[in-house]
Structure formats: C-alpha cells, structure tokens
Write a protein that holds these residues in place. Structure first.
Motif, PDB file in Angstrom:
ATOM      1  N   ALA A  70      11.328 -43.685  30.452  1.00 19.20           N
ATOM      2  CA  ALA A  70      10.689 -42.773  31.413  1.00 19.20           C
ATOM      3  C   ALA A  70       9.551 -43.494  32.122  1.00 19.20           C
ATOM      4  O   ALA A  70       8.681 -44.095  31.480  1.00 19.20           O
ATOM      5  N   GLY A  71       9.574 -43.464  33.451  1.00 19.95           N
ATOM      6  CA  GLY A  71       8.509 -44.047  34.252  1.00 19.95           C
ATOM      7  C   GLY A  71       8.415 -45.559  34.138  1.00 19.95           C
ATOM      8  O   GLY A  71       7.441 -46.165  34.567  1.00 19.95           O
ATOM      9  N   ARG A  72       9.446 -46.180  33.570  1.00 18.55           N
ATOM     10  CA  ARG A  72       9.385 -47.609  33.299  1.00 18.55           C
ATOM     11  C   ARG A  72       9.476 -48.426  34.597  1.00 18.55           C
ATOM     12  O   ARG A  72      10.196 -48.051  35.515  1.00 18.55           O
ATOM     13  N   ALA A  73       8.746 -49.529  34.645  1.00 17.36           N
ATOM     14  CA  ALA A  73       8.820 -50.421  35.806  1.00 17.36           C
ATOM     15  C   ALA A  73      10.143 -51.180  35.743  1.00 17.36           C
ATOM     16  O   ALA A  73      10.453 -51.814  34.729  1.00 17.36           O
ATOM     17  N   SER A  74      10.912 -51.119  36.821  1.00 14.95           N
ATOM     18  CA  SER A  74      12.267 -51.684  36.778  1.00 14.95           C
ATOM     19  C   SER A  74      12.281 -53.206  36.682  1.00 14.95           C
ATOM     20  O   SER A  74      13.299 -53.783  36.319  1.00 14.95           O
ATOM     21  N   HIS A  75      11.151 -53.876  37.001  1.00 14.88           N
ATOM     22  CA  HIS A  75      11.181 -55.340  36.853  1.00 14.88           C
ATOM     23  C   HIS A  75      11.384 -55.725  35.390  1.00 14.88           C
ATOM     24  O   HIS A  75      11.898 -56.800  35.097  1.00 14.88           O
ATOM     25  N   GLU A  76      11.044 -54.816  34.479  1.00 15.81           N
ATOM     26  CA  GLU A  76      11.306 -55.092  33.060  1.00 15.81           C
ATOM     27  C   GLU A  76      12.804 -55.129  32.769  1.00 15.81           C
ATOM     28  O   GLU A  76      13.264 -55.898  31.922  1.00 15.81           O
ATOM     29  N   PHE A  77      13.575 -54.298  33.481  1.00 15.33           N
ATOM     30  CA  PHE A  77      15.039 -54.346  33.316  1.00 15.33           C
ATOM     31  C   PHE A  77      15.558 -55.725  33.747  1.00 15.33           C
ATOM     32  O   PHE A  77      16.470 -56.274  33.129  1.00 15.33           O
ATOM     33  N   CYS A  78      14.989 -56.254  34.838  1.00 13.08           N
ATOM     34  CA  CYS A  78      15.428 -57.577  35.329  1.00 13.08           C
ATOM     35  C   CYS A  78      15.229 -58.633  34.251  1.00 13.08           C
ATOM     36  O   CYS A  78      16.100 -59.479  34.030  1.00 13.08           O
ATOM     37  N   HIS A  79      14.062 -58.607  33.587  1.00 16.59           N
ATOM     38  CA  HIS A  79      13.797 -59.598  32.535  1.00 16.59           C
ATOM     39  C   HIS A  79      14.826 -59.473  31.419  1.00 16.59           C
ATOM     40  O   HIS A  79      15.324 -60.471  30.901  1.00 16.59           O
ATOM     41  N   GLU A  80      15.158 -58.247  31.055  1.00 19.52           N
ATOM     42  CA  GLU A  80      16.111 -58.050  29.957  1.00 19.52           C
ATOM     43  C   GLU A  80      17.516 -58.481  30.368  1.00 19.52           C
ATOM     44  O   GLU A  80      18.266 -59.047  29.568  1.00 19.52           O
ATOM     45  N   VAL A  81      17.863 -58.218  31.633  1.00 14.70           N
ATOM     46  CA  VAL A  81      19.181 -58.632  32.130  1.00 14.70           C
ATOM     47  C   VAL A  81      19.277 -60.165  32.141  1.00 14.70           C
ATOM     48  O   VAL A  81      20.286 -60.746  31.732  1.00 14.70           O
ATOM     49  N   LEU A  82      18.205 -60.836  32.585  1.00 16.73           N
ATOM     50  CA  LEU A  82      18.218 -62.310  32.592  1.00 16.73           C
ATOM     51  C   LEU A  82      18.349 -62.871  31.179  1.00 16.73           C
ATOM     52  O   LEU A  82      19.007 -63.886  30.961  1.00 16.73           O
ATOM     53  N   GLU A  83      17.733 -62.200  30.223  1.00 11.54           N
ATOM     54  CA  GLU A  83      17.833 -62.652  28.836  1.00 11.54           C
ATOM     55  C   GLU A  83      19.294 -62.531  28.353  1.00 11.54           C
ATOM     56  O   GLU A  83      19.798 -63.436  27.676  1.00 11.54           O
TER      57      GLU A  83
END
Ligand code: MG
Length: 158
Positions: A70-83
């Motif tokens: 909830a309310g999470r900054a989507s750039h964090e998803f990018c980091h997880e996807v790159l991992e």
C-alpha cells in the motif's frame, strides 16, 4: 539469444493524489489512483521486463491485496525485478515506452524521464526512450480520466 517483452498498464486519474510517473513527481491537479503510488510507466516497464524473462507479472509478484504494498514507491518494484533478472543471469538491453495521457504534460521532462528509467533499469540513457502522447479526446484517456503506459523491453544474457 535476446528476448522481447511487452507491458501495458492503465491507472485512473483523480484529485488529491501525488502525480508520480516514471519515478518522477509532477506538478499536476490529478494523480494516478492505485494501491501503490500508481506509477503506470514503471509498472508497464516492470511487466515488459518480467514478460521477456518468462517470469510472473507484477500483479502476481506484488499483489495489490497485500497491505505491504500500500502506497509503496514503484521504484522499489524495479529494484526487485532487476534482482530477479540477476538471479537468472539476464539483463535489460533496451526499453521503449509510450505514455498516453492528457495530464501531466511530459514533453519538458522527457530527458529526465529517460535518465530516471535508465538509472532504475541499469541502462545507458541512449538505450531508453519515452514518448508522450495525448488521447486525442478519444475514450477515457482523451477525456483525462486515465493514463496508459506501454513498454517494450529487450533482454539479453548478463
Ligand atoms: Mg499499475
């Protein structure tokens, strides 16, 4: 061999929301409505990359019913996807994006958008493009009720 993927994401626009697109904040009277920050461009980019890698899509990996997002900054998803890519010995080779929206106006900040996407997906800036389009008064996008991002990603071996 290279692998190609496509991602498409739509968010409704409403008042009283931060307007976050491509990891940048825009001055705008409306912003994307969503469980996270509603960043359609980053969601579509992540889905394009995940699709090319043959992985589950963003909505499956980061469910919008999970209160942790909830309310999470989507750039964090990018980091997880790159991992996830790194674990599979893959990397992004290029991204091409189209963002359809009446608001905010993107043209003045296109260089910044390209640079931010390049940074988030560990790419040189000349391998990222972002094109802004209006909805030509047609459908929900043309009426300014929603924005849609479409991204194509090319991946190769790390
Ligand atoms: Mg989304």
């Amino acid at each position: 061999l290279p692998r190609i993927g496509i991602g498409i994401d739509v968010h409704r626009l409403g008042p009283g929301r931060r307007c976050v697109v491509g990891g940048l904040e825009f001055e705008c009277e409306v912003g994307p409505i969503g469980h996270s920050d509603g960043d359609a461009l980053l969601h579509a980019a992540c889905d394009a990359v995940l699709g090319a890698a043959g992985l589950d899509d963003l909505g499956t990996l980061f469910s919008d019913r999970d209160p942790r997002h909830a309310g999470r900054a989507s750039h964090e998803f990018c980091h997880e996807v790159l991992e996830l890519l790194r674990q599979r010995h893959l990397r992004v080779l290029s991204l091409d994006a189209v963002l359809e929206t009446e608001r905010p106006k993107l043209a003045a900040r296109r260089p910044e958008l390209r640079a931010r996407l390049a940074e988030l997906f560990a790419l040189p800036v000349e391998r990222v493009n972002v094109k802004g389009k209006t909805g030509e008064k047609v459908d929900a996008i043309g009426r300014g009720e929603a924005m849609r991002a479409t991204v194509v990603a090319l991946l190769g071996p790390a």
